[in-house]
Design an enzyme around this catalytic site. Structure first.
Site, PDB file in Angstrom:
ATOM      1  N   LYS A 129       0.858  -1.188   0.000  1.00 37.33           N
ATOM      2  CA  LYS A 129       0.000   0.000   0.000  1.00 37.33           C
ATOM      3  C   LYS A 129       0.887   1.228   0.000  1.00 37.33           C
ATOM      4  CE  LYS A 129      -4.512   0.536   0.102  1.00 37.33           C
ATOM      5  NZ  LYS A 129      -5.493  -0.483  -0.299  1.00 37.33           N
ATOM      6  N   GLY A 180     -20.619   5.921   2.813  1.00 38.59           N
ATOM      7  CA  GLY A 180     -19.526   6.258   1.896  1.00 38.59           C
ATOM      8  C   GLY A 180     -20.048   6.217   0.472  1.00 38.59           C
ATOM      9  N   TYR A 181     -19.838   7.316  -0.277  1.00 40.08           N
ATOM     10  CA  TYR A 181     -20.407   7.371  -1.625  1.00 40.08           C
ATOM     11  C   TYR A 181     -19.336   7.774  -2.638  1.00 40.08           C
ATOM     12  CZ  TYR A 181     -24.642   7.209  -4.488  1.00 40.08           C
ATOM     13  OH  TYR A 181     -25.616   6.842  -5.399  1.00 40.08           O
ATOM     14  N   GLY A 182     -18.164   7.146  -2.509  1.00 37.83           N
ATOM     15  CA  GLY A 182     -17.109   7.336  -3.514  1.00 37.83           C
ATOM     16  C   GLY A 182     -17.291   6.296  -4.607  1.00 37.83           C
ATOM     17  N   ASN A 183     -16.203   5.871  -5.211  1.00 35.80           N
ATOM     18  CA  ASN A 183     -16.285   4.896  -6.315  1.00 35.80           C
ATOM     19  C   ASN A 183     -17.017   3.621  -5.884  1.00 35.80           C
ATOM     20  OD1 ASN A 183     -14.992   2.265  -7.436  1.00 35.80           O
ATOM     21  ND2 ASN A 183     -14.711   3.731  -9.076  1.00 35.80           N
ATOM     22  N   ALA A 184     -16.562   3.007  -4.788  1.00 40.02           N
ATOM     23  CA  ALA A 184     -17.146   1.713  -4.391  1.00 40.02           C
ATOM     24  C   ALA A 184     -18.605   1.874  -3.954  1.00 40.02           C
ATOM     25  CB  ALA A 184     -16.310   1.101  -3.270  1.00 40.02           C
ATOM     26  N   GLY A 185     -18.872   2.869  -3.104  1.00 42.95           N
ATOM     27  CA  GLY A 185     -20.228   3.045  -2.569  1.00 42.95           C
ATOM     28  C   GLY A 185     -21.242   3.394  -3.640  1.00 42.95           C
TER      29      GLY A 185
HETATM   30  N1  GLU Z   1      -7.248  -0.078  -3.573  1.00 42.41           N
HETATM   31  C1  GLU Z   1      -7.938  -1.301  -3.874  1.00 42.41           C
HETATM   32  C2  GLU Z   1      -7.940  -2.228  -2.674  1.00 42.41           C
HETATM   33  O1  GLU Z   1      -7.775  -1.803  -1.564  1.00 42.41           O
HETATM   34  C3  GLU Z   1      -7.391  -1.959  -5.134  1.00 42.41           C
HETATM   35  C4  GLU Z   1      -5.962  -2.359  -5.066  1.00 42.41           C
HETATM   36  C5  GLU Z   1      -5.402  -2.807  -6.400  1.00 42.41           C
HETATM   37  O2  GLU Z   1      -6.132  -2.881  -7.353  1.00 42.41           O
HETATM   38  O3  GLU Z   1      -4.203  -3.068  -6.438  1.00 42.41           O
HETATM   39  O4  GLU Z   1      -8.185  -3.403  -2.794  1.00 42.41           O
END
Ligand code: GLU
Length: 443
Positions: free
Chosen positions: A133, A245-250
């Site tokens: 990360k 949460g209402y970003g990409n995933a939400g």
């Molecule tokens: N940021 C996303 C996660 O936490 C995707 C990570 C990625 O695609 O490498 O799973």
């Protein structure tokens, strides 16, 4: 599990302990250091399966981490120094993989925890990658596009030396976008002297992105919700959902819960507000409102509520899709959802997780539920390396296969061991990573 000469050593490990592992008493929990949370989860799984001491000790530490200072020319002509990190937690099973976050409250321990979770996540999905990360302490909401571009390029100039398709491949995460991945891939390509777009995933299609990556995190989570509902005998048609949460995933979860499962999203929140509408929220209209006003708050025809109220709504499924530490001992007992589907990373503390399991809430843990993103990132890596690009249907079919198979493995392991899904997912991951580390002769 293979026995070794040091099997008799007691677990959990107590090597030099920079972070005290605190217990939680209901109602008094302070926000916990996320890396402490990650280690508590590991320790619990290790104790459950009697993990070998040496393996356990190695898994408690990131293998590598890089701390960088990033000079960035700001629009007013001044130069500001930002601080960033890249943590490569464990690459026993393949190149390190994981997103980069731009966030004002980023800390090295948050990045360490997220890197550990990526390691377990890629193992749960059984994709041949490790976990990493990255993060930069900054507030992208207060920066111009030009400043963000220069920050992204500066990050790659410092961190690029530890990246590579065979070493470590970043992706988007909180407040980082396909555009940011494009700038990073461009900067890295110039550093190499040739186009090397595979250095990031989650890129725009025009420079080697994958179809189906945009909604992949949400799609994987919705597949898990469908499977969980099937297990619990719940008809998803008309069943209610709340999204924190209402970003990409939400926001994609809203769309796909409605489109694929016929569910009704009755409450959503973002960092500025929360809304409730028992009749169900229209996805397209809400997206347009958020684009215009910057928040879901004030959407016509809805009742304003607090984020706390949202987590406690009487719904079939609660989707935490924001940041870590949302569900704690303080509010876990008040969660009324039958299914908690964790699209965020680390939204639930270990004690809250245990409480919800005891109360019969079916938790689909982040390691499984939000793994659709990294799974399609892996497909993007395969496409970049082979130079052969897939149809969207192919991406979705392969994602469906990966997600349902991982769901089944985690669900069955939980049943067999008589534990919650998170602990089961941890056990699946640790066993796979242990096998790779043993075969490589690390332990
Ligand atoms: N940021 C996303 C996660 O936490 C995707 C990570 C990625 O695609 O490498 O799973």
């Amino acid at each position: 599990m293979p026995k070794t000469r040091r099997q008799e050593k007691p677990a959990p490990v107590t090597a030099e302990e920079p972070f005290p592992l605190g217990a939680c008493s209901v109602g008094t929990e302070e926000p916990e250091n996320p890396f402490t949370t990650a280690r508590r989860q590991l320790d619990e799984a290790a104790a459950l399966i009697g993990l070998d001491h040496d393996v356990h000790e190695l898994l408690r530490w990131p293998l590598r981490e890089l701390h960088v200072a990033l000079p960035v020319r700001m629009d007013d002509g001044s130069t500001r120094t930002f601080h960033g990190f890249r943590v490569q937690y464990n690459d026993a099973r393949g190149p390190n993989k994981g997103g980069i976050r731009f966030h004002p409250e980023e800390t090295i321990d948050t990045v360490r925890a997220l890197a550990a979770w990526m390691t377990w996540k890629t193992a749960v999905l059984d994709i041949p990658l490790g976990g990493a990360k990255g993060g930069v302490v900054c507030n992208p909401k207060e920066m111009s596009p030009g400043e963000l571009e220069r920050l992204s390029r500066s990050y790659i100039r410092q961190v690029g030396r530890v990246l590579g398709i065979e070493k470590d491949v970043p992706a988007p995460d909180v407040y980082t976008t396909p555009q940011i991945m494009a700038w990073m891939a461009d900067e890295y390509s110039f550093m190499q002297g040739h186009n090397d777009f595979g250095i990031t995933t989650g890129k725009p299609l025009a420079i080697g992105g994958s179809l189906g990556r945009g909604d992949a995190t949400a799609r994987g989570g919705v597949i898990c919700i469908r499977e969980a509902a099937r297990e619990l005998g719940i008809d998803t048609k008309g069943a209610t959902v709340a999204i924190n949460g209402y970003g990409n995933a939400g926001s994609y979860a809203h769309k796909l819960c409605v489109e694929l499962l016929g569910m009704k999203v009755v409450g959503v929140s973002d960092s500025k507000g929360a809304i409730f509408c028992p009749a169900g929220l229209d996805h397209a209209a809400l997206m347009e409102h958020k684009r215009r006003t910057g928040s879901v708050g004030g959407f016509p025809g809805t009742e304003p509520i607090s984020n706390g109220d949202l987590l406690e709504l009487d719904v079939t499924t609660l989707i935490p899709a924001a940041l870590e530490g949302e569900i704690t001992c303080r509010n876990a007992m008040k969660v009324r959802a039958r299914i908690v589907a964790e699209l965020a990373n680390g939204p639930t503390t270990p004690d809250a997780d245990r409480l919800m399991h005891e109360l019969g809430v079916y938790v689909i843990p982040d390691l499984l539920c939000n793994a659709g993103g990294v799974t399609v990132s892996y497909f993007e890596m395969v496409q970049n390396t082979s130079g052969w690009y897939w149809e969207e249907m192919e991406v979705q079919l392969q994602l469906e296969r990966k997600m349902t198979s991982a769901f089944r493995t985690v669900h069955d392991t939980a049943r067999t061991l008589g534990v919650g899904n998170r602990l089961a997912a941890m056990v699946v991951a640790i066993r796979r990573i242990e096998e790779a580390m043993r075969l490589r002769g690390w332990v």
